[in-house]
Scaffold this active site. Sequence first.
Site, PDB file in Angstrom:
ATOM      1  N   TYR A 145       1.862  19.711  -9.198  1.00  0.00           N
ATOM      2  CA  TYR A 145       2.493  20.589  -8.020  1.00  0.00           C
ATOM      3  C   TYR A 145       1.816  21.955  -8.036  1.00  0.00           C
ATOM      4  O   TYR A 145       2.114  22.275  -6.636  1.00  0.00           O
ATOM      5  CB  TYR A 145       3.900  21.152  -8.771  1.00  0.00           C
ATOM      6  CG  TYR A 145       4.953  19.887  -8.340  1.00  0.00           C
ATOM      7  CD1 TYR A 145       4.584  18.684  -9.084  1.00  0.00           C
ATOM      8  CD2 TYR A 145       6.101  20.274  -7.780  1.00  0.00           C
ATOM      9  CE1 TYR A 145       5.785  17.662  -8.769  1.00  0.00           C
ATOM     10  CE2 TYR A 145       7.032  19.197  -7.423  1.00  0.00           C
ATOM     11  CZ  TYR A 145       6.643  18.118  -8.109  1.00  0.00           C
ATOM     12  OH  TYR A 145       7.964  17.094  -7.891  1.00  0.00           O
ATOM     13  N   LYS A 191       0.322   9.470 -19.284  1.00  0.00           N
ATOM     14  CA  LYS A 191      -0.221   8.210 -18.674  1.00  0.00           C
ATOM     15  C   LYS A 191      -1.841   8.350 -19.157  1.00  0.00           C
ATOM     16  O   LYS A 191      -3.082   8.688 -18.550  1.00  0.00           O
ATOM     17  CB  LYS A 191      -0.476   8.434 -17.021  1.00  0.00           C
ATOM     18  CG  LYS A 191      -1.073   7.056 -16.382  1.00  0.00           C
ATOM     19  CD  LYS A 191      -0.343   5.969 -16.479  1.00  0.00           C
ATOM     20  CE  LYS A 191      -1.127   4.794 -15.891  1.00  0.00           C
ATOM     21  NZ  LYS A 191      -0.337   3.475 -16.060  1.00  0.00           N
ATOM     22  N   ASP A 223       4.890   4.345 -17.042  1.00  0.00           N
ATOM     23  CA  ASP A 223       5.359   3.111 -16.614  1.00  0.00           C
ATOM     24  C   ASP A 223       6.121   2.435 -17.303  1.00  0.00           C
ATOM     25  O   ASP A 223       7.192   1.961 -16.973  1.00  0.00           O
ATOM     26  CB  ASP A 223       4.201   2.242 -15.989  1.00  0.00           C
ATOM     27  CG  ASP A 223       2.838   1.997 -16.820  1.00  0.00           C
ATOM     28  OD1 ASP A 223       2.974   2.677 -17.980  1.00  0.00           O
ATOM     29  OD2 ASP A 223       2.032   1.236 -16.659  1.00  0.00           O
ATOM     30  N   ASP A 247       9.918  14.885 -12.574  1.00  0.00           N
ATOM     31  CA  ASP A 247      10.400  14.502 -11.302  1.00  0.00           C
ATOM     32  C   ASP A 247      10.977  13.188 -11.060  1.00  0.00           C
ATOM     33  O   ASP A 247      12.071  12.857 -10.670  1.00  0.00           O
ATOM     34  CB  ASP A 247       9.626  15.334 -10.059  1.00  0.00           C
ATOM     35  CG  ASP A 247      10.331  15.089  -8.598  1.00  0.00           C
ATOM     36  OD1 ASP A 247      11.367  15.585  -8.663  1.00  0.00           O
ATOM     37  OD2 ASP A 247       9.649  14.217  -7.829  1.00  0.00           O
ATOM     38  N   ASP A 251      15.192  11.473 -11.733  1.00  0.00           N
ATOM     39  CA  ASP A 251      15.793  10.641 -10.595  1.00  0.00           C
ATOM     40  C   ASP A 251      16.205   9.499 -10.960  1.00  0.00           C
ATOM     41  O   ASP A 251      17.390   8.704 -10.662  1.00  0.00           O
ATOM     42  CB  ASP A 251      15.074  10.578  -9.212  1.00  0.00           C
ATOM     43  CG  ASP A 251      15.311  11.886  -8.408  1.00  0.00           C
ATOM     44  OD1 ASP A 251      15.580  12.876  -8.587  1.00  0.00           O
ATOM     45  OD2 ASP A 251      15.155  11.529  -6.852  1.00  0.00           O
TER      46      ASP A 251
HETATM   47  C1  IPM Z   1      13.620  18.468  -7.877  1.00  0.00           C
HETATM   48  C2  IPM Z   1      12.987  18.351  -6.486  1.00  0.00           C
HETATM   49  C3  IPM Z   1      11.915  19.421  -6.132  1.00  0.00           C
HETATM   50  C4  IPM Z   1      10.787  18.935  -6.940  1.00  0.00           C
HETATM   51  C5  IPM Z   1      11.331  19.314  -4.662  1.00  0.00           C
HETATM   52  C6  IPM Z   1      12.990  19.664  -3.721  1.00  0.00           C
HETATM   53  C7  IPM Z   1      10.375  20.219  -4.421  1.00  0.00           C
HETATM   54  O1  IPM Z   1      12.908  17.053  -6.404  1.00  0.00           O
HETATM   55  O2  IPM Z   1      13.900  19.761  -8.376  1.00  0.00           O
HETATM   56  O3  IPM Z   1      13.424  17.573  -8.812  1.00  0.00           O
HETATM   57  O4  IPM Z   1       9.939  18.076  -6.740  1.00  0.00           O
HETATM   58  O5  IPM Z   1      10.531  19.568  -8.130  1.00  0.00           O
HETATM   59 MG    MG Z   2      13.361  15.758  -7.853  1.00  0.00          MG
END
Ligand code: IPM
Ligand code: MG
Length: 363
Positions: A145, A191, A223, A247, A251
Amino acid sequence: MTQQTRYVIAVLPGDGIGQEVIAEAEKVLRAVAERFGWHVELRHGLVGAAAIDQTGRPLPDETLALCQSADAILLGAVGDPRYDDPRSRIRPEQALLALRKTFELFANLRPVWVHPALASASPLRPEIVQGTDCIVIRELTGGIYFGEPRVESDQRAVDTMIYHRNEVERIARIAFQAAQRRKRKVTSVDKANVLACSRLWRRVVDQVARDYPDVVLQHMLVDAAAMHLMRHPRDFDVILTENMFGDILSDEASVLAGSMGMLPSASLGEGRLGLFEPVHGSAPDIAGKGIANPLAAILSVAMLCRYSLRREREAKAIENAVGRVLEAGYRTADIAVPGQPVVTTQQMGDLVVGALSAQGSGT
Ligand code: IPM
Ligand code: MG
């Protein structure tokens, strides 16, 4: 006149449903302050596309100064389809990355807890998800990042993944300490069969682990971890991982909790100032309709109380209030199953405030 404890909170609703869910989170924050007898001052600032529209920049200096003077930052969401064009040089998301970097908020805590009443809200089978209780601890200010060089041309693009030993060490300590307060297990995800950064990560995590002999450490390739999370989520306690893997995995983990609308987060540094935000984004497709789930934002207020204000009782009171509203069967559309009454964003906020006031004080 007695001197009341007083906190200043920087409130940055941002874009899309950020505005709606933060309005409910504010209600809850005011209600909890009143019930426990302290004072909270909410100061609003612009962030994301909302800030670009008014000032040309995603994170104006005034917002930064506001955050600097606050005890904690409560953020809604940033992101707007108007800036999705890969050629746009200014993007709402830059604000979030800048806030994390400026305040060195290197530790991102994303608890994933499946409320028993929501086991059937997940697309996965209830017998798989029920009992899930883990936390993703994501390194937040390093890795790909923020790596330099970064090159972007029509012919070639470069992103750089860098990790320094000290960055791995400090996030690993956070993970092991969290595990000591939980189920004493850390799964470090990397990884290492491909990436040099991951091999350094693994070596450092192994070394840190020696200081926490009461915690079981397991390494897992990313993975495999992605798959294991869907098959045996109860196996996980603390998931420790680098920025981008965290990240993605967080999700994925949100599916277990029934909805992205349930997951809060805290981003912490060495000091007390933290940034608290729902894991979900600005959800432009449902923005302005009053149907967004405010519980992730409300549970982020609980984390704000716990980590920045160091008020555990208040954090628990909010979490209990949310639990009772869910047990009573109230659902926003994202977590409803057929037959359940669906409430609006505002109604859900009011229900939590109601449940909070109904609890005896001091409990
Ligand atoms: C998160 C989001 C952010 C990230 C984006 C909006 C930059 O997806 O906080 O998980 O990738 O960290
Ligand atoms: Mg995110």
